[in-house]
Design a protein around this motif. Structure first.
Motif, mmCIF file in Angstrom:
data_model
loop_
_atom_site.group_PDB
_atom_site.id
_atom_site.type_symbol
_atom_site.label_atom_id
_atom_site.label_comp_id
_atom_site.label_asym_id
_atom_site.label_seq_id
_atom_site.Cartn_x
_atom_site.Cartn_y
_atom_site.Cartn_z
ATOM 1 N N THR A 184 0.796 -1.231 0.000
ATOM 2 C CA THR A 184 0.000 0.000 0.000
ATOM 3 C C THR A 184 0.827 1.280 0.000
ATOM 4 N N GLY A 185 2.093 1.232 0.352
ATOM 5 C CA GLY A 185 2.873 2.447 0.513
ATOM 6 C C GLY A 185 3.173 3.157 -0.805
ATOM 7 N N SER A 186 3.355 4.460 -0.716
ATOM 8 C CA SER A 186 3.762 5.234 -1.880
ATOM 9 C C SER A 186 5.242 4.981 -2.161
ATOM 10 N N ALA A 187 5.702 5.424 -3.319
ATOM 11 C CA ALA A 187 7.116 5.253 -3.676
ATOM 12 C C ALA A 187 8.016 5.938 -2.651
ATOM 13 N N GLN B 196 7.327 6.594 0.535
ATOM 14 C CA GLN B 196 7.275 5.874 1.811
ATOM 15 C C GLN B 196 8.104 4.601 1.749
ATOM 16 N N ARG B 197 8.011 3.883 0.642
ATOM 17 C CA ARG B 197 8.815 2.659 0.501
ATOM 18 C C ARG B 197 10.298 2.992 0.475
ATOM 19 N N GLU C 196 0.092 9.822 8.782
ATOM 20 C CA GLU C 196 0.273 9.899 7.334
ATOM 21 C C GLU C 196 -0.305 8.642 6.698
ATOM 22 N N GLY D 114 0.259 5.394 1.151
ATOM 23 C CA GLY D 114 -0.153 5.474 -0.238
ATOM 24 C C GLY D 114 -1.449 6.248 -0.379
ATOM 25 N N ASP D 115 -2.308 5.778 -1.290
ATOM 26 C CA ASP D 115 -3.618 6.405 -1.484
ATOM 27 C C ASP D 115 -4.748 5.400 -1.319
ATOM 28 N N THR D 116 -4.466 4.301 -0.588
ATOM 29 C CA THR D 116 -5.462 3.241 -0.377
ATOM 30 C C THR D 116 -6.435 3.648 0.724
#
Length: 375
Positions: A101-104, A106-107, A213, A216-218
């Motif tokens: 689920t994380g954004s780029a 965040q990963r 935070e 991602g956008d899930t």
């Protein structure tokens, strides 16, 4: 299907076994688990250097990109050595949620740090009074500016005592279950650490408009949570198999050494038969653990497979644990002897992500999915 480990998997198993064998004896394990942290940061550093912590993390995110089989090999060795390092709770499960689920950004920020052992996360999902599986959470997250404010209580959070950040499941305003990153030292966060009966650590988190935070956008991550928990189910089964193998080995060694009426206990037919039955339970559990791992390796995350495996492994763990204590006699329940610690750990695993009752219910609810046999 070839169930034998490959040459690389055998090398991984032997390397981890050697490291944990040198790090822990019965005495040193008791000493380490008695510290405030409850595990050894030097062992953690060595696991990171060997690539064990990054095993399940994709190569592009700083890990090794290995599959479920390699991960379960490591979990079995952790169970065999009764190693208290929080590989599953602080790395594997949070990394799975981040990867799903994380954004780029965040990963990129978190996954390499997890693989290198420089950062610890925890998954705060369970809530007081709720039993597994929990479809809905009471913790809420309200949109505030560019982020969110989280309010609610999470307990138990396994190894949340040492986490730098927690991934919190919370109900969003749209009705979905979101996953949010919350710094543990941020405003509105109160962490209460405690020791579990198996010598591990956990924490309760009380959130009061804690800044968070979104991963991602899930906006509804229930499917991703189920995937991560399916992975954890297989990992707990593998750890149980390792612990049961050690408990059985300790028992058979004791029967060969302890004398009664001038002969070793291994000469008593009833005791050897009971030990043989323990071995049967172990092999049944090992087969079901392999079944769950093979299902994951084939790209499946079937909750029925997970419940079948956990139910059989739980029954075997209870049988082997009780027999190990019984055949050791009084020494089997002392803190100075390792059998009691294996039994405590197996008991704790049996209640994590559902006990036998919950998994029976999961299977019973799906009876209608099968056709009746025609005679």
């Amino acid at each position: 299907m070839d169930l034998d480990l490959t040459e690389e998997q055998v090398m991984l198993r032997d390397t981890v076994r050697d490291l944990l064998g040198r790090a822990y004896t019965a005495e040193s394990r008791v000493a380490i688990t008695g510290t405030d942290l409850g595990w050894n940061r030097d062992v953690w550093r060595q696991l990171a250097e060997l690539g064990v912590l990054g095993l399940t993390i994709a190569e592009e995110d700083g890990g090794a990109g290995a599959g479920p089989v390699e991960a379960m090999v490591v979990q079995e060795e952790l169970g065999r050595a009764l190693a208290p390092e929080p590989v599953l709770d602080a790395v594997v499960v949070p990394a799975a949620l981040l990867s799903l689920t994380g954004s780029a950004a965040q990963r990129e920020r978190l996954l390499p740090a997890l693989a290198e052992g420089q950062r610890l996360l925890a998954f705060a999902h369970a809530e007081p009074g709720e039993r597994w599986p929990s479809e809905h959470v009471q913790t809420t997250a309200q949109a505030r500016g560019d982020g969110y404010a989280v309010s609610g209580v999470k307990n138990p959070v396994l190894h949340g005592d040492c986490a730098d950040e927690v991934i919190v499941s919370a109900e969003l305003e749209g009705g979905g279950t979101g996953l949010l990153l919350v710094p543990v030292d941020g405003p509105g966060v109160r962490r209460t650490a405690y020791r579990t009966f198996d010598g591990r650590r956990a924490a309760q988190f009380d959130f009061a408009d804690a800044p968070a935070e979104l991963l991602g956008d899930t906006l509804d991550a229930r499917e991703q949570i189920a995937l991560a928990q399916g992975y954890a189910q297989a990992a707990l089964a593998a750890e149980s198999v390792g612990a049961m193998e050690s408990a059985l080995a300790l028992t058979t060694e004791y029967l060969k050494a302890r004398k009664q009426f001038g002969v070793t206990l291994s000469k008593f037919q009833t005791l050897t038969q009971r030990a043989a039955n323990m071995y049967v339970s172990l092999e049944l559990a090992r087969s079901m653990s392999l079944y769950a791992t093979a299902s994951l390796a084939d790209g499946g995350n079937d909750p029925v497979v997970a419940s079948r495996a956990r139910l059989q492994v739980g029954k075997a763990a209870r049988h082997i644990g009780q027999e190990a204590v019984q055949m050791h006699g009084g020494i089997g329940v002392t803190a100075e002897y390792p059998v009691s610690h294996y039994v405590a750990r197996l008991t704790a695993i049996a209640g994590t992500l559902g006990g036998e009752l919950e998994h029976r219910r999961q299977l019973a609810d799906r009876i209608g999915d099968y056709d009746l046999p025609q005679l």
